[in-house]
Design an enzyme around this catalytic site. Structure first.
Site, PDB file in Angstrom:
ATOM      1  N   ASP A  90       0.815  -1.222   0.000  1.00  0.00           N
ATOM      2  CA  ASP A  90       0.000   0.000   0.000  1.00  0.00           C
ATOM      3  C   ASP A  90       0.847   1.269   0.000  1.00  0.00           C
ATOM      4  O   ASP A  90       0.317   2.380   0.061  1.00  0.00           O
ATOM      5  CB  ASP A  90      -0.927   0.024   1.227  1.00  0.00           C
ATOM      6  CG  ASP A  90      -2.234  -0.723   0.977  1.00  0.00           C
ATOM      7  OD1 ASP A  90      -2.589  -0.943  -0.204  1.00  0.00           O
ATOM      8  OD2 ASP A  90      -2.902  -1.086   1.967  1.00  0.00           O
ATOM      9  N   ARG A 115       0.052  -1.640   7.650  1.00  0.00           N
ATOM     10  CA  ARG A 115       0.653  -0.432   7.066  1.00  0.00           C
ATOM     11  C   ARG A 115       1.572   0.310   8.037  1.00  0.00           C
ATOM     12  O   ARG A 115       2.203   1.297   7.644  1.00  0.00           O
ATOM     13  CB  ARG A 115      -0.443   0.523   6.547  1.00  0.00           C
ATOM     14  CG  ARG A 115      -1.250  -0.039   5.380  1.00  0.00           C
ATOM     15  CD  ARG A 115      -2.017   1.064   4.640  1.00  0.00           C
ATOM     16  NE  ARG A 115      -1.127   1.947   3.897  1.00  0.00           N
ATOM     17  CZ  ARG A 115      -1.550   3.021   3.214  1.00  0.00           C
ATOM     18  NH1 ARG A 115      -2.833   3.329   3.200  1.00  0.00           N
ATOM     19  NH2 ARG A 115      -0.682   3.770   2.554  1.00  0.00           N
ATOM     20  N   ARG A 160     -10.218   5.959  10.171  1.00  0.00           N
ATOM     21  CA  ARG A 160      -8.770   5.837  10.301  1.00  0.00           C
ATOM     22  C   ARG A 160      -8.217   6.832  11.331  1.00  0.00           C
ATOM     23  O   ARG A 160      -7.941   6.456  12.454  1.00  0.00           O
ATOM     24  CB  ARG A 160      -8.100   6.008   8.936  1.00  0.00           C
ATOM     25  CG  ARG A 160      -8.566   4.984   7.878  1.00  0.00           C
ATOM     26  CD  ARG A 160      -8.050   3.603   8.176  1.00  0.00           C
ATOM     27  NE  ARG A 160      -8.475   2.602   7.211  1.00  0.00           N
ATOM     28  CZ  ARG A 160      -7.810   2.271   6.100  1.00  0.00           C
ATOM     29  NH1 ARG A 160      -6.689   2.865   5.796  1.00  0.00           N
ATOM     30  NH2 ARG A 160      -8.280   1.315   5.303  1.00  0.00           N
ATOM     31  N   HIS A 189     -11.403   7.440   3.946  1.00  0.00           N
ATOM     32  CA  HIS A 189     -10.461   8.556   4.109  1.00  0.00           C
ATOM     33  C   HIS A 189     -11.143   9.814   3.603  1.00  0.00           C
ATOM     34  O   HIS A 189     -11.902   9.763   2.628  1.00  0.00           O
ATOM     35  CB  HIS A 189      -9.203   8.345   3.243  1.00  0.00           C
ATOM     36  CG  HIS A 189      -8.142   7.483   3.848  1.00  0.00           C
ATOM     37  ND1 HIS A 189      -7.433   6.554   3.122  1.00  0.00           N
ATOM     38  CD2 HIS A 189      -7.646   7.425   5.112  1.00  0.00           C
ATOM     39  CE1 HIS A 189      -6.556   5.955   3.919  1.00  0.00           C
ATOM     40  NE2 HIS A 189      -6.665   6.460   5.114  1.00  0.00           N
ATOM     41  N   CYS A 287      -4.828   9.603  -3.658  1.00  0.00           N
ATOM     42  CA  CYS A 287      -4.139   8.682  -2.742  1.00  0.00           C
ATOM     43  C   CYS A 287      -2.687   8.473  -3.134  1.00  0.00           C
ATOM     44  O   CYS A 287      -1.836   8.224  -2.290  1.00  0.00           O
ATOM     45  CB  CYS A 287      -4.821   7.313  -2.730  1.00  0.00           C
ATOM     46  SG  CYS A 287      -6.511   7.331  -2.196  1.00  0.00           S
TER      47      CYS A 287
HETATM   48  N1  ARG Z   1      -5.308   0.159   0.718  1.00  0.00           N
HETATM   49  C1  ARG Z   1      -5.078   1.461   1.278  1.00  0.00           C
HETATM   50  C2  ARG Z   1      -5.708   1.537   2.655  1.00  0.00           C
HETATM   51  O1  ARG Z   1      -6.776   1.033   2.845  1.00  0.00           O
HETATM   52  C3  ARG Z   1      -5.611   2.527   0.382  1.00  0.00           C
HETATM   53  C4  ARG Z   1      -5.270   3.913   0.834  1.00  0.00           C
HETATM   54  C5  ARG Z   1      -5.913   4.983   0.025  1.00  0.00           C
HETATM   55  N2  ARG Z   1      -5.380   6.250   0.332  1.00  0.00           N
HETATM   56  C6  ARG Z   1      -6.062   7.392   0.455  1.00  0.00           C
HETATM   57  N3  ARG Z   1      -5.408   8.486   0.630  1.00  0.00           N
HETATM   58  N4  ARG Z   1      -7.363   7.416   0.428  1.00  0.00           N
HETATM   59  O2  ARG Z   1      -5.160   2.096   3.570  1.00  0.00           O
END
Ligand code: ARG
Length: 294
Positions: A90, A115, A160, A189, A287
Protein backbone atom coordinates in the site's frame (compact mmCIF):
# COMPACT_ATOMS: atom_id res chain seq x y z
CA UNK A 1 5.01 29.70 -7.10
CA UNK A 2 5.24 29.31 -10.83
CA UNK A 3 2.35 29.31 -13.22
CA UNK A 4 1.89 26.08 -15.08
CA UNK A 5 2.27 26.32 -18.82
CA UNK A 6 -0.71 24.80 -20.52
CA UNK A 7 0.13 21.69 -22.44
CA UNK A 8 -1.68 18.98 -24.28
CA UNK A 9 -4.94 20.87 -24.37
CA UNK A 10 -7.04 20.37 -27.48
CA UNK A 11 -8.46 23.62 -28.85
CA UNK A 12 -12.02 22.39 -28.46
CA UNK A 13 -11.36 21.49 -24.83
CA UNK A 14 -11.05 25.05 -23.68
CA UNK A 15 -14.14 25.93 -21.69
CA UNK A 16 -16.28 28.35 -23.67
CA UNK A 17 -15.79 31.33 -21.37
CA UNK A 18 -18.82 33.43 -20.71
CA UNK A 19 -17.38 36.47 -18.99
CA UNK A 20 -18.95 37.08 -15.64
CA UNK A 21 -20.50 33.65 -15.32
CA UNK A 22 -17.44 31.48 -15.10
CA UNK A 23 -14.41 32.32 -12.99
CA UNK A 24 -11.02 32.29 -14.69
CA UNK A 25 -9.09 29.48 -13.01
CA UNK A 26 -5.36 29.86 -12.49
CA UNK A 27 -2.89 27.05 -12.02
CA UNK A 28 -0.12 27.38 -9.47
CA UNK A 29 2.90 25.06 -9.35
CA UNK A 30 2.80 21.90 -7.28
CA UNK A 31 5.44 19.81 -5.58
CA UNK A 32 4.44 16.23 -4.84
CA UNK A 33 5.80 12.99 -3.42
CA UNK A 34 4.92 9.69 -5.11
CA UNK A 35 5.82 6.01 -4.74
CA UNK A 36 6.13 3.63 -7.67
CA UNK A 37 3.79 0.61 -7.16
CA UNK A 38 6.57 -1.92 -7.68
CA UNK A 39 5.25 -4.17 -4.93
CA UNK A 40 1.57 -3.42 -5.43
CA UNK A 41 -0.88 -6.22 -4.75
CA UNK A 42 -3.93 -6.79 -2.55
CA UNK A 43 -2.68 -9.13 0.17
CA UNK A 44 -5.05 -8.12 2.99
CA UNK A 45 -8.37 -6.38 3.40
CA UNK A 46 -8.49 -3.13 5.39
CA UNK A 47 -11.19 -1.37 3.36
CA UNK A 48 -14.26 -2.62 1.44
CA UNK A 49 -12.57 -2.12 -1.94
CA UNK A 50 -9.90 -4.71 -1.19
CA UNK A 51 -10.44 -8.39 -1.93
CA UNK A 52 -7.30 -10.52 -1.59
CA UNK A 53 -9.03 -13.30 -3.56
CA UNK A 54 -9.14 -11.08 -6.65
CA UNK A 55 -5.99 -11.22 -8.76
CA UNK A 56 -4.01 -8.00 -9.25
CA UNK A 57 -1.64 -7.12 -12.06
CA UNK A 58 1.44 -5.29 -10.83
CA UNK A 59 2.73 -4.36 -14.29
CA UNK A 60 -0.65 -2.86 -15.19
CA UNK A 61 -0.61 -0.94 -11.90
CA UNK A 62 2.86 0.36 -12.79
CA UNK A 63 1.79 1.37 -16.30
CA UNK A 64 -1.31 3.21 -15.03
CA UNK A 65 0.68 4.92 -12.27
CA UNK A 66 3.24 6.02 -14.88
CA UNK A 67 0.49 7.82 -16.80
CA UNK A 68 -0.33 9.77 -13.63
CA UNK A 69 3.37 10.57 -13.15
CA UNK A 70 3.70 11.70 -16.78
CA UNK A 71 0.57 13.83 -16.45
CA UNK A 72 2.02 15.65 -13.44
CA UNK A 73 5.30 16.08 -15.26
CA UNK A 74 3.50 17.58 -18.27
CA UNK A 75 1.71 19.99 -15.94
CA UNK A 76 5.10 21.15 -14.73
CA UNK A 77 4.86 19.75 -11.18
CA UNK A 78 7.99 19.01 -9.21
CA UNK A 79 7.86 15.28 -8.45
CA UNK A 80 9.86 13.50 -5.76
CA UNK A 81 9.95 9.73 -5.34
CA UNK A 82 10.25 7.56 -2.26
CA UNK A 83 11.66 4.05 -2.73
CA UNK A 84 9.01 1.35 -2.50
CA UNK A 85 9.66 -1.31 0.15
CA UNK A 86 9.04 -5.04 -0.35
CA UNK A 87 6.12 -6.28 1.72
CA UNK A 88 4.42 -2.86 1.87
CA UNK A 89 1.99 -3.10 -1.08
CA UNK A 90 0.00 0.00 0.00
CA UNK A 91 3.04 2.28 0.00
CA UNK A 92 1.97 3.54 -3.45
CA UNK A 93 -0.76 5.53 -1.64
CA UNK A 94 1.72 8.25 -0.70
CA UNK A 95 -0.99 10.61 0.56
CA UNK A 96 -1.09 8.55 3.74
CA UNK A 97 2.62 9.02 4.41
CA UNK A 98 2.21 12.28 6.31
CA UNK A 99 0.94 15.85 6.15
CA UNK A 100 3.23 18.67 5.10
CA UNK A 101 2.77 22.43 5.46
CA UNK A 102 5.46 25.16 5.68
CA UNK A 103 8.26 22.62 5.58
CA UNK A 104 6.87 20.81 8.63
CA UNK A 105 6.06 17.13 8.11
CA UNK A 106 3.63 15.61 10.60
CA UNK A 107 4.31 11.88 10.41
CA UNK A 108 1.67 9.20 9.97
CA UNK A 109 0.80 6.53 12.51
CA UNK A 110 -1.29 3.93 10.72
CA UNK A 111 -4.47 2.34 12.05
CA UNK A 112 -3.79 -1.16 10.72
CA UNK A 113 -0.65 -3.15 11.57
CA UNK A 114 -0.21 -4.04 7.88
CA UNK A 115 0.65 -0.43 7.07
CA UNK A 116 2.38 0.63 10.29
CA UNK A 117 5.97 0.26 8.97
CA UNK A 118 5.16 2.90 6.33
CA UNK A 119 5.06 5.63 9.00
CA UNK A 120 8.81 5.54 9.86
CA UNK A 121 9.75 4.95 6.20
CA UNK A 122 8.04 8.17 5.13
CA UNK A 123 9.40 10.08 8.13
CA UNK A 124 12.90 9.03 7.17
CA UNK A 125 12.30 10.32 3.66
CA UNK A 126 11.00 13.65 5.00
CA UNK A 127 14.04 14.03 7.28
CA UNK A 128 16.49 13.26 4.48
CA UNK A 129 14.69 15.73 2.21
CA UNK A 130 15.21 18.45 4.84
CA UNK A 131 11.72 18.66 6.32
CA UNK A 132 11.14 19.41 9.99
CA UNK A 133 9.64 16.06 11.02
CA UNK A 134 7.15 15.83 13.89
CA UNK A 135 6.66 12.31 15.19
CA UNK A 136 2.99 11.57 15.71
CA UNK A 137 1.59 10.53 19.07
CA UNK A 138 -1.92 9.89 17.78
CA UNK A 139 -3.16 7.53 15.07
CA UNK A 140 -3.44 9.41 11.78
CA UNK A 141 -3.15 8.65 8.07
CA UNK A 142 -1.73 11.92 6.81
CA UNK A 143 -3.13 13.69 3.80
CA UNK A 144 -5.59 10.85 3.31
CA UNK A 145 -7.57 12.45 6.16
CA UNK A 146 -6.18 16.01 6.30
CA UNK A 147 -6.78 18.56 3.58
CA UNK A 148 -5.57 22.15 3.54
CA UNK A 149 -8.20 24.56 2.20
CA UNK A 150 -7.24 28.19 2.52
CA UNK A 151 -5.85 28.58 6.04
CA UNK A 152 -8.05 25.81 7.39
CA UNK A 153 -7.26 22.12 7.77
CA UNK A 154 -10.25 19.89 7.10
CA UNK A 155 -9.66 16.76 9.16
CA UNK A 156 -11.48 13.48 8.73
CA UNK A 157 -12.19 10.87 11.37
CA UNK A 158 -14.49 7.89 11.79
CA UNK A 159 -12.49 5.09 10.19
CA UNK A 160 -8.77 5.84 10.30
CA UNK A 161 -7.36 9.02 11.84
CA UNK A 162 -8.29 9.40 15.51
CA UNK A 163 -9.97 12.68 16.45
CA UNK A 164 -7.16 13.26 18.96
CA UNK A 165 -4.82 13.65 15.99
CA UNK A 166 -6.84 16.74 15.09
CA UNK A 167 -5.68 18.37 18.35
CA UNK A 168 -2.15 17.35 17.49
CA UNK A 169 -2.59 19.07 14.11
CA UNK A 170 -3.76 22.27 15.81
CA UNK A 171 -0.72 22.30 18.07
CA UNK A 172 1.78 21.58 15.29
CA UNK A 173 0.46 23.86 12.56
CA UNK A 174 -1.33 26.56 14.59
CA UNK A 175 -4.17 26.70 12.10
CA UNK A 176 -7.88 26.22 12.36
CA UNK A 177 -8.76 22.52 12.23
CA UNK A 178 -12.30 21.49 11.29
CA UNK A 179 -13.30 17.94 12.22
CA UNK A 180 -15.47 16.05 9.73
CA UNK A 181 -16.93 12.65 10.56
CA UNK A 182 -17.03 10.01 7.83
CA UNK A 183 -19.81 7.42 8.06
CA UNK A 184 -19.62 5.26 4.91
CA UNK A 185 -16.87 2.59 5.04
CA UNK A 186 -16.36 2.86 1.27
CA UNK A 187 -15.26 6.46 1.81
CA UNK A 188 -12.98 5.76 4.74
CA UNK A 189 -10.46 8.56 4.11
CA UNK A 190 -11.42 12.22 3.79
CA UNK A 191 -9.75 12.43 0.37
CA UNK A 192 -12.23 9.89 -1.01
CA UNK A 193 -15.16 12.18 -0.12
CA UNK A 194 -13.74 15.71 -0.57
CA UNK A 195 -11.73 17.14 -3.44
CA UNK A 196 -9.92 20.43 -2.88
CA UNK A 197 -10.23 22.31 -6.16
CA UNK A 198 -8.87 25.66 -5.08
CA UNK A 199 -6.97 25.98 -1.81
CA UNK A 200 -6.04 29.65 -2.30
CA UNK A 201 -7.11 31.69 0.74
CA UNK A 202 -10.09 33.85 -0.22
CA UNK A 203 -11.16 31.70 -3.14
CA UNK A 204 -11.54 28.30 -1.46
CA UNK A 205 -13.48 25.83 -3.58
CA UNK A 206 -14.17 22.15 -2.95
CA UNK A 207 -16.29 19.25 -4.20
CA UNK A 208 -17.76 16.64 -1.88
CA UNK A 209 -20.15 13.75 -1.39
CA UNK A 210 -22.69 14.67 1.32
CA UNK A 211 -23.75 11.07 2.06
CA UNK A 212 -20.22 10.21 3.17
CA UNK A 213 -20.59 12.43 6.26
CA UNK A 214 -22.71 12.59 9.38
CA UNK A 215 -25.37 15.31 9.58
CA UNK A 216 -23.34 17.79 11.59
CA UNK A 217 -20.43 17.57 9.15
CA UNK A 218 -22.67 18.05 6.11
CA UNK A 219 -24.21 21.12 7.75
CA UNK A 220 -20.72 22.47 8.37
CA UNK A 221 -19.60 21.86 4.78
CA UNK A 222 -22.77 23.48 3.43
CA UNK A 223 -22.29 26.55 5.53
CA UNK A 224 -18.59 26.98 4.82
CA UNK A 225 -18.63 26.11 1.13
CA UNK A 226 -22.02 27.18 -0.27
CA UNK A 227 -20.69 27.14 -3.84
CA UNK A 228 -19.13 23.67 -3.60
CA UNK A 229 -19.64 21.08 -6.33
CA UNK A 230 -21.83 18.24 -5.08
CA UNK A 231 -20.57 14.98 -6.54
CA UNK A 232 -22.88 12.20 -7.68
CA UNK A 233 -22.86 8.80 -5.96
CA UNK A 234 -21.83 7.25 -9.29
CA UNK A 235 -18.74 9.43 -9.62
CA UNK A 236 -17.81 8.97 -5.97
CA UNK A 237 -18.10 5.18 -6.46
CA UNK A 238 -15.17 5.26 -8.90
CA UNK A 239 -13.26 7.49 -6.44
CA UNK A 240 -13.88 10.50 -8.67
CA UNK A 241 -13.42 12.83 -5.71
CA UNK A 242 -9.98 11.39 -5.11
CA UNK A 243 -8.61 14.08 -7.39
CA UNK A 244 -5.63 16.41 -7.49
CA UNK A 245 -6.04 20.05 -8.51
CA UNK A 246 -3.56 22.86 -9.09
CA UNK A 247 -6.31 25.45 -9.14
CA UNK A 248 -7.06 24.97 -12.82
CA UNK A 249 -6.05 21.49 -13.98
CA UNK A 250 -7.84 18.77 -12.05
CA UNK A 251 -6.54 15.24 -12.48
CA UNK A 252 -9.42 12.84 -11.92
CA UNK A 253 -10.55 9.26 -12.56
CA UNK A 254 -11.45 9.12 -16.25
CA UNK A 255 -14.64 7.24 -15.40
CA UNK A 256 -16.01 10.15 -13.34
CA UNK A 257 -17.89 11.59 -16.32
CA UNK A 258 -20.38 13.80 -14.54
CA UNK A 259 -17.72 15.25 -12.24
CA UNK A 260 -15.68 16.09 -15.34
CA UNK A 261 -18.66 17.96 -16.78
CA UNK A 262 -19.24 19.81 -13.49
CA UNK A 263 -15.57 20.81 -13.36
CA UNK A 264 -15.73 22.25 -16.87
CA UNK A 265 -18.85 24.19 -15.95
CA UNK A 266 -16.90 25.73 -13.10
CA UNK A 267 -14.04 26.75 -15.36
CA UNK A 268 -11.60 23.94 -14.54
CA UNK A 269 -9.67 21.77 -16.94
CA UNK A 270 -10.29 18.15 -15.95
CA UNK A 271 -7.73 15.55 -17.03
CA UNK A 272 -8.90 11.94 -16.78
CA UNK A 273 -6.55 9.08 -15.93
CA UNK A 274 -7.39 5.40 -15.50
CA UNK A 275 -6.07 3.90 -12.26
CA UNK A 276 -8.45 0.90 -12.25
CA UNK A 277 -5.77 -1.44 -10.93
CA UNK A 278 -4.97 0.78 -7.94
CA UNK A 279 -8.70 1.10 -7.29
CA UNK A 280 -8.56 -2.58 -6.27
CA UNK A 281 -6.60 -1.39 -3.25
CA UNK A 282 -9.16 1.34 -2.56
CA UNK A 283 -7.15 4.26 -3.86
CA UNK A 284 -7.11 6.70 -6.76
CA UNK A 285 -5.31 9.80 -8.05
CA UNK A 286 -5.12 11.72 -4.79
CA UNK A 287 -4.14 8.68 -2.74
CA UNK A 288 -1.05 8.33 -4.93
CA UNK A 289 -0.10 11.97 -4.32
CA UNK A 290 1.31 13.70 -1.25
CA UNK A 291 1.67 17.44 -1.56
CA UNK A 292 4.96 18.89 -0.34
CA UNK A 293 4.40 22.44 0.85
CA UNK A 294 7.80 23.86 1.68
N1 ARG B 1 -5.31 0.16 0.72
C1 ARG B 1 -5.08 1.46 1.28
C2 ARG B 1 -5.71 1.54 2.65
O1 ARG B 1 -6.78 1.03 2.84
C3 ARG B 1 -5.61 2.53 0.38
C4 ARG B 1 -5.27 3.91 0.83
C5 ARG B 1 -5.91 4.98 0.03
N2 ARG B 1 -5.38 6.25 0.33
C6 ARG B 1 -6.06 7.39 0.45
N3 ARG B 1 -5.41 8.49 0.63
N4 ARG B 1 -7.36 7.42 0.43
O2 ARG B 1 -5.16 2.10 3.57
Amino acid sequence: MSTVVETGEQPGERPAQQPGTRPERRATGRSVLMCRPEHFTVAYRINPWMNPAMPTNTSLALAQWQVLYDTYERLGYEIELIDPITGLPDMVYAANGGFVIDGIAYGASFTHPERQPEGPAYMQWFAEAGFDVREPVEVNEGEGDFLLVGDTILAGTGFRSHSRSHDELTKIFGREVVTLRLVNPSFYHLDTAVAVLDATPGQEHIAYLPSAFDEASVALLRERYPDAIIATETDAAVLGLNAFSDGRNVVIASRAADFSRQLREHGYHPIGVDLSELLLGGGGVKCCTLELRR
